[in-house]
Design a protein around this motif. Structure first.
Motif, PDB file in Angstrom:
ATOM      1  N   MET A 555      32.419  32.192 -41.084  1.00 46.98           N
ATOM      2  CA  MET A 555      30.961  32.234 -40.870  1.00 46.98           C
ATOM      3  C   MET A 555      30.483  30.979 -40.138  1.00 46.98           C
ATOM      4  O   MET A 555      29.707  31.057 -39.190  1.00 46.98           O
ATOM      5  CB  MET A 555      30.229  32.377 -42.209  1.00 46.98           C
ATOM      6  CG  MET A 555      30.314  33.789 -42.768  1.00 46.98           C
ATOM      7  SD  MET A 555      29.389  33.959 -44.310  1.00 46.98           S
ATOM      8  CE  MET A 555      27.699  33.791 -43.720  1.00 46.98           C
ATOM      9  N   ALA A 556      31.001  29.836 -40.575  1.00 46.12           N
ATOM     10  CA  ALA A 556      30.583  28.579 -39.944  1.00 46.12           C
ATOM     11  C   ALA A 556      31.099  28.504 -38.511  1.00 46.12           C
ATOM     12  O   ALA A 556      30.373  28.102 -37.593  1.00 46.12           O
ATOM     13  CB  ALA A 556      31.097  27.406 -40.762  1.00 46.12           C
ATOM     14  N   LYS A 600      30.148  37.715 -43.607  1.00 48.23           N
ATOM     15  CA  LYS A 600      29.325  37.574 -44.824  1.00 48.23           C
ATOM     16  C   LYS A 600      29.504  38.776 -45.749  1.00 48.23           C
ATOM     17  O   LYS A 600      29.635  38.641 -46.960  1.00 48.23           O
ATOM     18  CB  LYS A 600      27.849  37.437 -44.409  1.00 48.23           C
ATOM     19  CG  LYS A 600      26.868  37.197 -45.548  1.00 48.23           C
ATOM     20  CD  LYS A 600      25.441  37.143 -44.986  1.00 48.23           C
ATOM     21  CE  LYS A 600      24.382  37.240 -46.075  1.00 48.23           C
ATOM     22  NZ  LYS A 600      24.109  35.960 -46.746  1.00 48.23           N
ATOM     23  N   ASP A 601      29.518  39.953 -45.153  1.00 51.03           N
ATOM     24  CA  ASP A 601      29.688  41.182 -45.930  1.00 51.03           C
ATOM     25  C   ASP A 601      31.067  41.196 -46.594  1.00 51.03           C
ATOM     26  O   ASP A 601      31.211  41.564 -47.753  1.00 51.03           O
ATOM     27  CB  ASP A 601      29.524  42.387 -44.989  1.00 51.03           C
ATOM     28  CG  ASP A 601      29.585  43.718 -45.730  1.00 51.03           C
ATOM     29  OD1 ASP A 601      28.891  43.862 -46.749  1.00 51.03           O
ATOM     30  OD2 ASP A 601      30.328  44.611 -45.286  1.00 51.03           O
ATOM     31  N   GLY A 645      16.417  37.007 -39.358  1.00 55.38           N
ATOM     32  CA  GLY A 645      16.591  35.857 -38.473  1.00 55.38           C
ATOM     33  C   GLY A 645      18.060  35.539 -38.287  1.00 55.38           C
ATOM     34  O   GLY A 645      18.770  36.256 -37.604  1.00 55.38           O
ATOM     35  N   GLU A 646      18.549  34.514 -38.939  1.00 52.91           N
ATOM     36  CA  GLU A 646      19.970  34.178 -38.843  1.00 52.91           C
ATOM     37  C   GLU A 646      20.812  35.196 -39.621  1.00 52.91           C
ATOM     38  O   GLU A 646      20.403  35.632 -40.712  1.00 52.91           O
ATOM     39  CB  GLU A 646      20.204  32.788 -39.437  1.00 52.91           C
ATOM     40  CG  GLU A 646      19.723  31.653 -38.568  1.00 52.91           C
ATOM     41  CD  GLU A 646      20.622  31.418 -37.370  1.00 52.91           C
ATOM     42  OE1 GLU A 646      21.827  31.196 -37.588  1.00 52.91           O
ATOM     43  OE2 GLU A 646      20.120  31.489 -36.237  1.00 52.91           O
ATOM     44  N   PRO A 647      22.000  35.554 -39.101  1.00 54.35           N
ATOM     45  CA  PRO A 647      22.847  36.506 -39.834  1.00 54.35           C
ATOM     46  C   PRO A 647      23.155  36.038 -41.256  1.00 54.35           C
ATOM     47  O   PRO A 647      23.235  36.841 -42.184  1.00 54.35           O
ATOM     48  CB  PRO A 647      24.128  36.558 -38.993  1.00 54.35           C
ATOM     49  CG  PRO A 647      23.733  36.111 -37.638  1.00 54.35           C
ATOM     50  CD  PRO A 647      22.586  35.178 -37.800  1.00 54.35           C
ATOM     51  N   ALA A 648      23.318  34.721 -41.430  1.00 57.30           N
ATOM     52  CA  ALA A 648      23.651  34.200 -42.752  1.00 57.30           C
ATOM     53  C   ALA A 648      22.517  34.442 -43.754  1.00 57.30           C
ATOM     54  O   ALA A 648      22.739  34.465 -44.960  1.00 57.30           O
ATOM     55  CB  ALA A 648      23.957  32.710 -42.658  1.00 57.30           C
TER      56      ALA A 648
END
Lengths: 670, 248
Positions: A555-556, A600-601, A645-648
């Motif tokens: 993710m990062a 993330k999922d 907004g952000e995917p996270a």
């Protein structure tokens, strides 16, 4: 917003019929005043466009290729499932339903899957009526073959080109409507955003890929049929142009995105050969009907093969490890795709891989040559045939079944697969996840529909072979045309949707601003540079085997690549001409967001199911030791993500899955 | 290997166009031809030049999108494949490779190596279908037995990917192999019989309208066809066309 799947009440076998009996219809005279936009013209979009136009709606269809017949459905090789039970081997709608739910590792919606099975037979009828030349037996009736994860033969096929023939069939139906003027076809156009008016989808902004012109198109409903997002891995079996832009853009406008981590890694693809590789080529799963998968049983043999000192044909039968037959005696080489892929990875990770990269296993047809050869010798009355004669006769049969695949393999690898076993390795192939839809195939945005691979609904965590074509055509020919009518019955007095409104102005401006940004960015690195880096993170950390540490890191890393992309991407040329780099830039920008949500999922779902394998969730003992461990108590739900907004920052909504007609069981193919 | 590429560059349909030379180095023999083109384009983007536009999509020889005329041959020097399946092992270090778009009046250039093949789509829209309602309310698929021979022959015709190599290879720019394949698929099947006469007349009329040339039986199309579509299909189309006109 609470998720409502809108599944009709009543017994599963009656739901669809009862539903159809009770929905609102649009009278034929009113259909002429209703416009529908269909984006994407593969099997799902093509069949939907043709059927909606047949019903009398005005359809505007969009394809980024120069013709609908080039959509990537065309590359589907093996076949299409249908519960016709022509073979008399006990098949039924219920069995197809059961196999699909079980094969999907109990993460699909029962009612949708039953409906899919229910209409499957009718698809074959429709296609035959259109002139699709399915394979036939000598009596002139349709032939079937068997695919992974099932115990019946229900797969209809047209050589190794079933997708092509079905797509040409759907396209011929479209052509009839294009000729009548009921479908207005926009080739070489790409949808860049959806326009909502009063909360309802009422149009799209599209770019003419030849002139670069930005166009407004309005309609009473919008259907997204743009396929899956497998190219988030850069290398996949998808076409070069396959992209997630339409699906991602509607996600950003309010459509929830479901189960992105459910992605299928197909076990039988041609292994990669170098960094310049642009795509991976699938070898149809149907080959597993006749091919046996193995690696050397001795590590020293594997090493010798990797160094080019030994040939597979020199390895004695007893020194071969037919690992699928060994681990899964009941299904053998025909276990579902996720199981076969992981088993190949397990052997290669253990050092038994067979090409220079150590990332390949053998798919061997020697025993099929012999088996078919003996049968042919008997049929043709050849007494005491020599071994060579038998092999030759058998090769003839294999050639008639899979000739084009063998030819394709030989052209790519420069080895003759009739003489030496094929080398295969898993590759990203299909995405079960996608835009969340209810029973009507409507997304969380009113009037916005999503069909085919682009939605999430029917395959759960793993898709069975020959079911993608079935789902695409079921959605397009038989499901959407009913469900959309129920919605459009409220629009008979609406009249034409104008495009000179603030809503269209606003979205068009967003689209143009983004294009201008790319053109004026003057960065230093090409779009492909970023796409390849994203693909590597996805494959290494969000690939066949996943864990919390790697997913968090992924993710990062994806976020960092995305930030660098926006600073440093370079797009030559201008906005008002054909500009291939500009097209790619928009698509990769969306993949860079989708990839992070995907990770993330995968992180959120701490269970192993179907194509999603978490190293933290395996069986620790017993007969199933080392196999994937599903966790029904905590994870029997669909993850539907809301954009923030952000995917996270995406917010998770859960659609709890109820299994009333099928008992939840651990999948066992042993 | 190191190669010199002579490539047709044309900004848009109005531009006159010209051949431009490029050099590529360290090309692996395992690359596909289009991967070699990717290397060139990456090189061009990095030096701030516009990459060469060429049609491609599936890269596995089935979509029919790719369309390069390489060293004077449609889809290049190998047989039975499309450009995306052509591999660099067919070439030698130091070779000069000439790359042009399909050349035919009915296929105008859009940009560089990309041509407009809409004429093929319009021919199909003129009758390349069976007029059955797309509603699913048809008879059971097995109620119409079709001999395996006819089904296999129809399948052979139906494997045409409509890439246009036949037109590009023909000295007359004739589209008869393509149209022959499309007519044959339906002519060979019982489902296609009902409208057979109208279909062949309409499709041939549209073909003529698009400005494709006539067939003089050189057979170049069959040689270059990536899917091995047989000349028999042209003969069958001519037969169908004649009998349709005789019957009136």
């Amino acid at each position: 917003m609470a998720l409502d799947s809108k599944v009709p009440e009543g017994p599963i076998k009656d739901k669809w019929t009862t539903y159809k009996d009770n929905i609102n219809l649009v009278n034929p005279a009113n259909k002429r005043h209703i416009d529908i936009i269909v984006v994407g013209t593969g099997l799902a979009g093509g069949s939907a466009a043709a059927t909606l136009a047949e019903l009398g709606y005005n359809v505007k269809a969009f394809a980024y290729q120069d013709s609908p017949r080039r959509a990537h459905s065309i590359a589907a090789q093996g076949g299409i499932n249908a519960a016709k039970n022509y073979m008399g081997d006990g098949d039924s709608n219920y069995r197809l339903f059961y196999d699909t739910v079980k094969g999907g590792d109990y993460r699909s919606r029962e009612a949708n899957v039953y409906r899919l099975a229910e209409v499957s037979g009718n698809i074959i009828d429709q296609c035959v009526a259109q002139g699709v030349p399915f394979a036939r037996d000598y009596g002139g009736l349709l032939d079937n073959r068997s695919f992974g994860g099932v115990l019946v033969s229900r797969t209809f096929y047209a050589k190794g080109q079933t997708g092509q023939q079905l797509l040409l069939g759907a396209y011929s139906a479209m052509n009839r409507q294009i000729a009548r003027g009921k479908i207005e076809m926009f080739n070489r156009h790409e949808m860049l955003d959806v326009v909502k008016v009063g909360g309802k989808a009422r149009g799209i902004i599209a770019r003419n890929l030849i002139t670069g012109e930005i166009e407004r198109h309005s309609a009473h409903a919008v259907v997204i049929a743009t396929g899956g997002y497998g190219n988030v891995y850069f290398l996949s079996t998808n076409a070069m142009g396959s992209n997630a832009t339409a699906a991602w853009k509607i996600h950003k406008k309010g459509a929830y995105f479901a189960n992105p981590c459910f992605t299928q890694i197909h076990p039988t693809c041609i292994p990669r050969s170098g960094d310049y590789q642009s795509k991976l080529t699938l070898m149809s799963e149907s080959l597993r009907n006749d091919g046996r998968i193995w690696v050397p049983a001795k590590i020293e043999d594997a090493k010798a093969i990797q160094q080019g000192k030994l040939k597979p044909t020199q390895i004695a039968e007893e020194d071969r490890d037919y690992y699928l037959e060994r681990r899964y005696p009941a299904f053998g080489n025909l276990v579902p795709r996720d199981v076969a892929s992981r088993a190949a990875k397990e052997r290669c990770d253990a050092g038994f891989g067979v090409n220079a990269t150590g990332e390949a296993v053998y798919l061997d047809f020697a025993s099929a040559f012999e088996r078919y050869g003996k049968e042919q010798a008997k049929i043709h009355g050849i007494k005491n045939p020599s071994k060579e004669e038998i092999i030759k006769l058998g090769q003839g049969i294999i050639e008639s079944k899979y000739g084009n695949l063998f030819q394709m393999y030989e052209k790519i690898i420069a080895e003759n697969p009739y003489e030496t076993p094929m080398m295969i390795y898993p590759a990203t192939h299909y995405t079960m996840g996608g835009v969340w839809v209810d029973y009507n195939l409507m997304t969380t945005v009113e009037g916005l529909y999503c069909i085919g691979e682009a939605n999430f609904s029917d395959h759960g965590a793993n898709r069975l072979g020959a079911s993608a074509l079935m789902q695409g055509l079921a959605d397009g020919y038989f499901v959407l045309p009913y469900t959309i009518g129920d919605y459009l019955s409220n629009d008979i007095r609406t009249g034409k949707i104008p495009t000179d409104t603030p809503e269209f102005d606003e979205v068009e401006k967003e689209v143009k601003d983004r294009i201008d940004f790319f053109i004026n960015n003057n960065g230093t690195k090409s779009v492909d540079h970023f796409h390849k880096r994203l693909g590597k993170v996805m494959w290494d950390k969000v690939g066949m085997s996943r864990n919390a540490k790697d997913l968090t890191a992924a993710m990062a890393e994806i976020k960092a690549i995305r930030e660098e992309f926006w600073k440093d991407v370079k797009v030559p040329g201008t906005a008002d001409e054909m500009n291939v780099e500009l097209e790619k830039a928009g698509r990769v920008a969306d993949f860079l967001e989708l990839g992070e949500l995907f990770a993330k999922d995968a992180l959120e779902r701490n269970e192993s199911c179907g194509g999603h394998f978490r190293e933290e969730s395996v069986e620790l003992d017993g007969e199933q030791k080392g196999e994937a461990k599903r966790n029904d108590e905590e994870y029997a739900f669909v993850s539907a993500w809301e954009y923030k907004g952000e995917p996270a920052d995406a917010v998770l909504h859960k659609e709890e899955l109820e299994f009333k007609d099928i008992e939840l069981k651990q999948r066992s193919y042993k | 290997m190191n190669l010199t590429l002579k490539i047709w560059r044309q900004k848009d349909s109005q531009d006159k166009g010209q051949m431009v030379d490029y050099k590529v180095t360290d090309i692996s023999e395992h690359m596909s031809f289009l991967e070699m083109m990717d290397v060139l384009n990456e090189q061009l983007v990095n030096t701030g030049e516009e990459p060469v536009a060429f049609d491609h999509d599936c890269r596995e020889g089935i979509c029919g999108m790719c369309s390069l005329y390489i060293n004077g041959e449609a889809h290049g020097p190998d047989r039975g494949i499309t450009t995306c399946q052509l591999h660099m092992r067919m070439f030698n270090d130091g070779d000069t490779i000439t790359i042009e778009p399909w050349r035919a009046a009915a296929f105008p250039v859009i940009k560089d190596l990309i041509v407009d093949r809409m004429a093929f789509e319009r021919i199909q829209q003129a009758g390349g279908y069976i007029s059955v309602n797309t509603s699913g309310n048809t008879q059971d698929a097995n109620s119409l037995p079709i001999s395996k021979h006819a089904a296999d022959e129809a399948m052979d015709a139906a494997t045409c990917i409509g890439c246009g190599a036949c037109v590009a290879s023909c000295k007359n720019s004739s589209a008869m192999l393509f149209v022959g394949a499309k007519v044959s698929q339906y002519a060979l099947l019982p489902q296609g019989q009902v409208e057979a006469a109208d279909r062949v007349k309409n499709m041939v009329a549209q073909m003529d309208l698009e400005g494709f040339g006539n067939c003089t039986n050189t057979g170049a199309c069959e040689v270059e066809c990536p899917k091995g579509i047989s000349l028999e299909n042209i003969a069958r189309m001519n037969r169908e066309f004649m009998s349709a006109n005789i019957k009136g």
